[in-house]
Design an enzyme around this catalytic site. Structure first.
Site, PDB file in Angstrom:
ATOM      1  N   PHE A  10      41.102  29.302  52.465  1.00 33.44           N
ATOM      2  CA  PHE A  10      41.609  28.303  53.414  1.00 33.44           C
ATOM      3  C   PHE A  10      42.328  28.958  54.594  1.00 33.44           C
ATOM      4  O   PHE A  10      41.960  28.745  55.751  1.00 33.44           O
ATOM      5  CB  PHE A  10      42.533  27.336  52.666  1.00 33.44           C
ATOM      6  CG  PHE A  10      43.284  26.370  53.535  1.00 33.44           C
ATOM      7  CD1 PHE A  10      42.633  25.606  54.495  1.00 33.44           C
ATOM      8  CD2 PHE A  10      44.662  26.220  53.404  1.00 33.44           C
ATOM      9  CE1 PHE A  10      43.334  24.714  55.304  1.00 33.44           C
ATOM     10  CE2 PHE A  10      45.367  25.331  54.193  1.00 33.44           C
ATOM     11  CZ  PHE A  10      44.700  24.579  55.145  1.00 33.44           C
ATOM     12  N   VAL A  11      43.330  29.759  54.314  1.00 35.39           N
ATOM     13  CA  VAL A  11      44.066  30.436  55.385  1.00 35.39           C
ATOM     14  C   VAL A  11      43.268  31.606  55.936  1.00 35.39           C
ATOM     15  O   VAL A  11      43.167  31.794  57.154  1.00 35.39           O
ATOM     16  CB  VAL A  11      45.445  30.919  54.879  1.00 35.39           C
ATOM     17  CG1 VAL A  11      46.145  31.761  55.948  1.00 35.39           C
ATOM     18  CG2 VAL A  11      46.321  29.731  54.497  1.00 35.39           C
ATOM     19  N   VAL A  41      31.275  40.816  61.655  1.00 32.13           N
ATOM     20  CA  VAL A  41      32.346  41.151  60.720  1.00 32.13           C
ATOM     21  C   VAL A  41      31.760  41.920  59.539  1.00 32.13           C
ATOM     22  O   VAL A  41      30.917  41.409  58.799  1.00 32.13           O
ATOM     23  CB  VAL A  41      33.063  39.885  60.211  1.00 32.13           C
ATOM     24  CG1 VAL A  41      34.114  40.249  59.159  1.00 32.13           C
ATOM     25  CG2 VAL A  41      33.716  39.140  61.361  1.00 32.13           C
ATOM     26  N   ASP A  76      38.128  54.127  35.774  1.00 36.55           N
ATOM     27  CA  ASP A  76      37.150  54.654  36.727  1.00 36.55           C
ATOM     28  C   ASP A  76      37.664  54.454  38.151  1.00 36.55           C
ATOM     29  O   ASP A  76      37.853  53.337  38.597  1.00 36.55           O
ATOM     30  CB  ASP A  76      35.817  53.922  36.546  1.00 36.55           C
ATOM     31  CG  ASP A  76      34.760  54.401  37.529  1.00 36.55           C
ATOM     32  OD1 ASP A  76      34.973  55.451  38.160  1.00 36.55           O
ATOM     33  OD2 ASP A  76      33.736  53.713  37.653  1.00 36.55           O
ATOM     34  N   ARG A  99      45.689  34.699  43.491  1.00 41.24           N
ATOM     35  CA  ARG A  99      45.401  33.662  42.503  1.00 41.24           C
ATOM     36  C   ARG A  99      46.312  32.498  42.856  1.00 41.24           C
ATOM     37  O   ARG A  99      47.529  32.595  42.758  1.00 41.24           O
ATOM     38  CB  ARG A  99      45.682  34.148  41.082  1.00 41.24           C
ATOM     39  CG  ARG A  99      45.274  33.137  40.003  1.00 41.24           C
ATOM     40  CD  ARG A  99      45.468  33.726  38.610  1.00 41.24           C
ATOM     41  NE  ARG A  99      44.779  32.931  37.597  1.00 41.24           N
ATOM     42  CZ  ARG A  99      45.346  31.951  36.894  1.00 41.24           C
ATOM     43  NH1 ARG A  99      46.618  31.650  37.099  1.00 41.24           N
ATOM     44  NH2 ARG A  99      44.654  31.289  35.990  1.00 41.24           N
ATOM     45  N   ALA A 100      45.716  31.402  43.278  1.00 44.45           N
ATOM     46  CA  ALA A 100      46.496  30.286  43.805  1.00 44.45           C
ATOM     47  C   ALA A 100      47.291  29.598  42.720  1.00 44.45           C
ATOM     48  O   ALA A 100      46.974  29.687  41.528  1.00 44.45           O
ATOM     49  CB  ALA A 100      45.572  29.284  44.486  1.00 44.45           C
ATOM     50  N   TYR A 168      53.849  31.619  39.056  1.00 47.21           N
ATOM     51  CA  TYR A 168      53.218  31.971  40.335  1.00 47.21           C
ATOM     52  C   TYR A 168      54.243  32.576  41.282  1.00 47.21           C
ATOM     53  O   TYR A 168      54.023  33.640  41.875  1.00 47.21           O
ATOM     54  CB  TYR A 168      52.594  30.718  40.951  1.00 47.21           C
ATOM     55  CG  TYR A 168      52.102  30.908  42.373  1.00 47.21           C
ATOM     56  CD1 TYR A 168      50.913  31.582  42.631  1.00 47.21           C
ATOM     57  CD2 TYR A 168      52.822  30.397  43.451  1.00 47.21           C
ATOM     58  CE1 TYR A 168      50.459  31.746  43.935  1.00 47.21           C
ATOM     59  CE2 TYR A 168      52.379  30.555  44.748  1.00 47.21           C
ATOM     60  CZ  TYR A 168      51.193  31.227  44.988  1.00 47.21           C
ATOM     61  OH  TYR A 168      50.751  31.398  46.276  1.00 47.21           O
ATOM     62  N   LYS A 172      54.560  36.591  42.840  1.00 43.72           N
ATOM     63  CA  LYS A 172      54.675  36.896  44.268  1.00 43.72           C
ATOM     64  C   LYS A 172      55.964  37.668  44.556  1.00 43.72           C
ATOM     65  O   LYS A 172      55.980  38.602  45.362  1.00 43.72           O
ATOM     66  CB  LYS A 172      54.644  35.600  45.084  1.00 43.72           C
ATOM     67  CG  LYS A 172      53.283  34.925  45.156  1.00 43.72           C
ATOM     68  CD  LYS A 172      52.362  35.664  46.102  1.00 43.72           C
ATOM     69  CE  LYS A 172      51.136  34.851  46.459  1.00 43.72           C
ATOM     70  NZ  LYS A 172      50.284  35.532  47.456  1.00 43.72           N
TER      71      LYS A 172
END
Length: 348
Positions: A10-11, A41, A76, A99-100, A168, A172
């Site tokens: 979204f962002v 891109v 690895d 991870r929202a 969450y 963060k």
């Protein structure tokens, strides 16, 4: 060149379009099966979960090369070599992938899942970026690092007194702490941005559900809600991230934490009336007492949802304006009008 993660989110997708329109050279990190990117891109396919498995070791900075030379755990590192080569050509990393936050997370250990992507993968990427010569790492964090709600007239600021409880938000927060340590150890600049609820064309989650209910004319028992909440329009957030990703325009952003918002607070009822106006429908908000709704929500096991609808969450974003000279680029009514126009085009 800017290395962007979460470029199809979204962002991230809105930021990618803005950077391309500005003529910025962008390299995107995308997941397998992601949507196509704008012409010109370049991209690298990588799953953040796999990146986390290789070696985020927060909060202490551990050199990528040191880890590679001591592969006693059998991990690895070959895949990271290609990522490192890409980062060597990048001046700035904007890390928008995460991870929202999930309202009803059914994971056996939600905190472990959030930490794996939001903390460990972030710090692995940041340590690799630092050793690859990246000058600045812009991290899109969350206001949940500060908490879930504020007292009236006491907005959140960058400094916090204690870690958050929400899994969450905690993931963060731990990522932020690790990033600042990496910045201190390596000299790579870190910029941390904590937005509250972001709204705009294509907004996901609970906000999308509320908009859908308003559009369909469904009566909502929220007419008496007089809380105060800060939000940030997608265009405003993207503009601020773009500013922080430009080291020449924002030298003072280095190693700073910013809370970003539209600079005004609205009640849940005021927001929904504004949404109805933007979509050209009648607002159907029933004046049900808030206390009664909170009681009913707790009986139904929806107390956390009620808190988000009824509580205050105010953000002090003055630092962004005073330190960087940043100015809003869009009002709430203008952003909601863009949402309505986007929806009309999408469903033709």
């Amino acid at each position: 060149m800017i290395f962007l993660t979460g470029a199809t989110g979204f962002v991230g997708s809105a930021l990618l379009k803005r950077l391309v329109d500005d003529g910025v050279d962008v390299f995107a990190l995308v997941r397998e099966g992601s949507h196509s990117l704008p012409a010109g891109v370049k991209s690298l396919t990588w799953d953040l979960s796999a990146l986390a498995e290789i070696g985020g070791l927060p909060p202490h900075f551990v050199s990528y090369n040191d880890r590679k030379q001591n592969q006693n755990d059998g991990k690895d590192f070959n895949g990271l070599d290609s990522l490192a080569m890409t980062l060597k050509n990048s001046d700035v990393v904007v890390h928008a992938a995460a991870r929202a936050h999930i309202m009803n997370d059914e994971s056996i250990d939600p905190l472990a899942e959030y930490r794996k992507v939001n903390r460990d993968a972030t710090l692995t990427l940041a340590s690799l970026a630092a050793e690859s010569g990246v000058k600045r790492f812009v991290f899109i964090s969350s206001i949940k690092v500060n908490g879930e709600m504020t007292s009236a007239g006491m907005p959140f600021e960058a400094e916090i007194s204690e870690p958050p409880v929400d899994p969450y938000g905690l993931s963060k927060y731990e990522a932020e702490q690790g990033l600042l340590e990496i910045a201190n150890e390596t000299g790579m600049e870190v910029v941390i941005i904590r937005p509250p609820l972001v709204y705009g064309p294509g907004a996901p989650g609970n906000f999308a559900s509320l908009v859908n209910w308003v559009k369909r004319g469904i009566p909502l028992p929220l007419g008496s809600v007089q809380n105060q909440r800060s939000l940030v329009a997608l265009d405003n957030l993207v503009d601020f991230i773009a500013l922080c990703a430009d080291r020449e325009r924002s030298p003072k952003a280095a190693n700073e934490v910013f809370l970003i918002s539209d600079g005004r607070e609205v009640s849940t009822s005021e927001l929904l009336r504004s949404v109805a106006k933007a979509y050209g429908v009648k607002s159907r908000l029933l004046p049900i007492p808030v206390g009664l709704m909170k009681f009913a929500a707790k009986l139904l096991g929806k107390g956390a949802v009620a808190d988000r609808l009824f509580a205050n969450l105010q953000v002090d974003s003055l630092k962004a304006h005073e330190l960087l000279g940043w100015k809003l680029v869009i009002t709430m009514d203008q952003q909601l009008a863009k949402m309505a126009e986007y929806d009309k085009k999408s469903f033709k």
